[in-house]
Design a protein around this motif. Structure first.
Motif, PDB file in Angstrom:
ATOM      1  N   GLY A 116       0.796  -1.220   0.000  1.00  0.00           N
ATOM      2  CA  GLY A 116       0.000   0.000   0.000  1.00  0.00           C
ATOM      3  C   GLY A 116       0.829   1.271   0.000  1.00  0.00           C
ATOM      4  O   GLY A 116       0.515   2.231   0.707  1.00  0.00           O
ATOM      5  N   VAL A 117       1.875   1.323  -0.827  1.00  0.00           N
ATOM      6  CA  VAL A 117       2.757   2.487  -0.863  1.00  0.00           C
ATOM      7  C   VAL A 117       2.130   3.608  -1.689  1.00  0.00           C
ATOM      8  O   VAL A 117       1.247   3.386  -2.523  1.00  0.00           O
ATOM      9  CB  VAL A 117       4.134   2.116  -1.438  1.00  0.00           C
ATOM     10  CG1 VAL A 117       4.791   1.050  -0.572  1.00  0.00           C
ATOM     11  CG2 VAL A 117       4.025   1.632  -2.881  1.00  0.00           C
ATOM     12  N   ASP A 118       2.609   4.827  -1.453  1.00  0.00           N
ATOM     13  CA  ASP A 118       2.127   5.993  -2.195  1.00  0.00           C
ATOM     14  C   ASP A 118       2.823   6.140  -3.540  1.00  0.00           C
ATOM     15  O   ASP A 118       2.252   6.729  -4.478  1.00  0.00           O
ATOM     16  CB  ASP A 118       2.358   7.271  -1.384  1.00  0.00           C
ATOM     17  CG  ASP A 118       1.659   7.230  -0.036  1.00  0.00           C
ATOM     18  OD1 ASP A 118       0.450   6.938  -0.003  1.00  0.00           O
ATOM     19  OD2 ASP A 118       2.327   7.484   0.982  1.00  0.00           O
ATOM     20  N   GLU A 119       4.040   5.646  -3.622  1.00  0.00           N
ATOM     21  CA  GLU A 119       4.843   5.846  -4.827  1.00  0.00           C
ATOM     22  C   GLU A 119       5.847   4.714  -4.952  1.00  0.00           C
ATOM     23  O   GLU A 119       6.355   4.207  -3.947  1.00  0.00           O
ATOM     24  CB  GLU A 119       5.575   7.191  -4.726  1.00  0.00           C
ATOM     25  CG  GLU A 119       6.431   7.559  -5.925  1.00  0.00           C
ATOM     26  CD  GLU A 119       7.113   8.904  -5.701  1.00  0.00           C
ATOM     27  OE1 GLU A 119       6.701   9.887  -6.327  1.00  0.00           O
ATOM     28  OE2 GLU A 119       8.050   8.957  -4.877  1.00  0.00           O
ATOM     29  N   LEU A 120       6.139   4.328  -6.190  1.00  0.00           N
ATOM     30  CA  LEU A 120       7.140   3.296  -6.441  1.00  0.00           C
ATOM     31  C   LEU A 120       8.137   3.830  -7.460  1.00  0.00           C
ATOM     32  O   LEU A 120       7.738   4.359  -8.504  1.00  0.00           O
ATOM     33  CB  LEU A 120       6.493   2.013  -6.942  1.00  0.00           C
ATOM     34  CG  LEU A 120       7.411   0.774  -6.922  1.00  0.00           C
ATOM     35  CD1 LEU A 120       6.606  -0.481  -6.651  1.00  0.00           C
ATOM     36  CD2 LEU A 120       8.144   0.622  -8.259  1.00  0.00           C
ATOM     37  N   ALA A 124      -3.907   4.348  -7.731  1.00  0.00           N
ATOM     38  CA  ALA A 124      -2.640   3.732  -8.127  1.00  0.00           C
ATOM     39  C   ALA A 124      -1.474   4.532  -7.552  1.00  0.00           C
ATOM     40  O   ALA A 124      -1.544   5.761  -7.440  1.00  0.00           O
ATOM     41  CB  ALA A 124      -2.526   3.679  -9.645  1.00  0.00           C
ATOM     42  N   PRO A 125      -0.397   3.866  -7.166  1.00  0.00           N
ATOM     43  CA  PRO A 125       0.767   4.601  -6.667  1.00  0.00           C
ATOM     44  C   PRO A 125       1.363   5.494  -7.747  1.00  0.00           C
ATOM     45  O   PRO A 125       1.241   5.230  -8.948  1.00  0.00           O
ATOM     46  CB  PRO A 125       1.754   3.483  -6.286  1.00  0.00           C
ATOM     47  CG  PRO A 125       0.939   2.247  -6.183  1.00  0.00           C
ATOM     48  CD  PRO A 125      -0.185   2.415  -7.154  1.00  0.00           C
ATOM     49  N   ARG A 126       2.015   6.556  -7.320  1.00  0.00           N
ATOM     50  CA  ARG A 126       2.730   7.414  -8.255  1.00  0.00           C
ATOM     51  C   ARG A 126       3.956   6.671  -8.798  1.00  0.00           C
ATOM     52  O   ARG A 126       4.499   5.782  -8.147  1.00  0.00           O
ATOM     53  CB  ARG A 126       3.168   8.708  -7.576  1.00  0.00           C
ATOM     54  CG  ARG A 126       2.014   9.525  -7.003  1.00  0.00           C
ATOM     55  CD  ARG A 126       2.516  10.864  -6.466  1.00  0.00           C
ATOM     56  NE  ARG A 126       3.548  10.686  -5.451  1.00  0.00           N
ATOM     57  CZ  ARG A 126       3.315  10.593  -4.153  1.00  0.00           C
ATOM     58  NH1 ARG A 126       2.062  10.610  -3.694  1.00  0.00           N
ATOM     59  NH2 ARG A 126       4.315  10.456  -3.302  1.00  0.00           N
ATOM     60  N   LEU A 127       4.393   7.070  -9.981  1.00  0.00           N
ATOM     61  CA  LEU A 127       5.548   6.455 -10.644  1.00  0.00           C
ATOM     62  C   LEU A 127       6.736   7.396 -10.574  1.00  0.00           C
ATOM     63  O   LEU A 127       6.619   8.592 -10.856  1.00  0.00           O
ATOM     64  CB  LEU A 127       5.208   6.155 -12.106  1.00  0.00           C
ATOM     65  CG  LEU A 127       6.341   5.627 -12.994  1.00  0.00           C
ATOM     66  CD1 LEU A 127       6.841   4.276 -12.502  1.00  0.00           C
ATOM     67  CD2 LEU A 127       5.861   5.535 -14.445  1.00  0.00           C
TER      68      LEU A 127
END
Length: 313
Positions: A179-183, A210-213
């Motif tokens: 459940g991260v905010d960004e990968l 969706a997480p940020r890229l």
């Protein structure tokens, strides 16, 4: 803006990693007060999100000792009142606990995608790092901090060699379950090519929730800026900004990866994006060039970026 007029360009968020990745592989360790001054100069130039410190063992990375002292001295708002986000790199729950006791607003957990790199860098395999990441995420969430995960050596490993996209996909799936905010996908040793950028970008889902890229590129083999440009073009298809790491002056490298020198330089990246009509975090490039020179003097190490040498066109 390009000479032909405004373009329907993708958006890029700058993440300045000079205070952390830019300094961690240099021979000279800068005192916390000097590192805090570096951060202040970057914020004055317009930087609003920085990887400011890492909460790691000082005996392993002495250049990052005194993270708490640095965080106690850096600005959390800019002169215009805009908030400044400080990111603290951590490897485990202990590092996360140190981070939440400072002004850090976000933690970044590094998870290598190969067992070979994880073992040499962090003393455990990928499974062990994923367990450590889960524990760090729990600590950060309990303190209300944002969370990002960087997948190290996602483009190639100095010990395992080429890394198949399927391998990165498998680790990505497990990180998304946290459940991260960004990968972020990191080309830790600068071996990647634009086709890999596209392939890895496709691994992350799009749409609401969706997480940020984010991407982290090194220019070790002179492909960093081509990769960054390719990453910037992904934003249009995702319908959301793509974040790009860069280091003022092009300083940086990983002390656990042989010959992993040279982050892409922040000032060079912003020049490229502006000339290509890509909107990015507005930062004063002249102040960046001046800061790069100041850091070079402090480190007794030459600037790797080119804009300060060639000048604006």
């Amino acid at each position: 803006m390009s000479e032909s007029g405004p373009l329907p360009a993708p958006q890029v968020e700058l993440v300045e990693v000079g205070p952390r990745d830019g300094l961690q592989n240099e021979d000279r360790a800068l005192p916390p007060a000097v590192r805090a001054e570096m951060v202040g100069r970057l914020v004055a130039a317009g930087v609003r999100r920085l990887e400011t410190v890492s909460f790691v063992r000082p005996d392993r990375v002495p250049q990052m000792a005194g993270a708490e002292e640095v965080m106690a001295a850096v600005p959390t708002t800019a002169a215009d009142g805009a908030p400044v986000t400080h990111v603290g790199l951590v490897l485990n729950a202990r590092g996360a606990q140190r981070a939440v006791e400072t002004a850090v607003g976000e933690i970044n957990v590094v998870v290598p995608v190969t067992d070979e790199f994880a073992t040499r860098n962090q003393g455990t395999d990928v499974d062990g790092m994923l367990e450590a990441a889960a524990a760090a995420v729990e600590v950060a969430r309990g303190a209300g901090l944002g969370v990002s995960v960087t997948l190290a050596v996602a483009f190639g490993c100095p010990f395992a060699g080429p890394v198949p996209t399927d391998r990165v996909a498998a680790v990505t799936e497990r990180v998304l379950a946290l459940g991260v905010d960004e990968l972020a996908y990191a080309d830790t040793i600068g071996v990647g090519a634009p086709s890999q950028v596209v392939a890895l970008g496709d691994l992350l889902p799009t749409g609401a929730g969706a997480p940020r890229l984010r991407f982290h590129f090194h220019n070790t083999r002179n492909t960093g800026y081509a990769n960054a440009w390719t990453a910037a073009t992904l934003a249009g298809g995702r319908g959301a900004p793509v974040a790009l790491d860069a280091s003022v002056g092009g300083f940086g490298g990983c002390p656990f990866a042989p010959a992993a020198t040279g982050n892409i330089a922040t000032e060079d990246l912003l020049y490229l994006l502006e000339k290509g009509g890509v909107a990015a975090t507005p930062v004063d490039r002249g102040q960046l060039v001046a800061t790069a020179g100041w850091v070079s003097t402090a480190l007794a190490s030459p600037v790797q970026g080119l804009l300060g040498k060639a000048g604006e066109f």
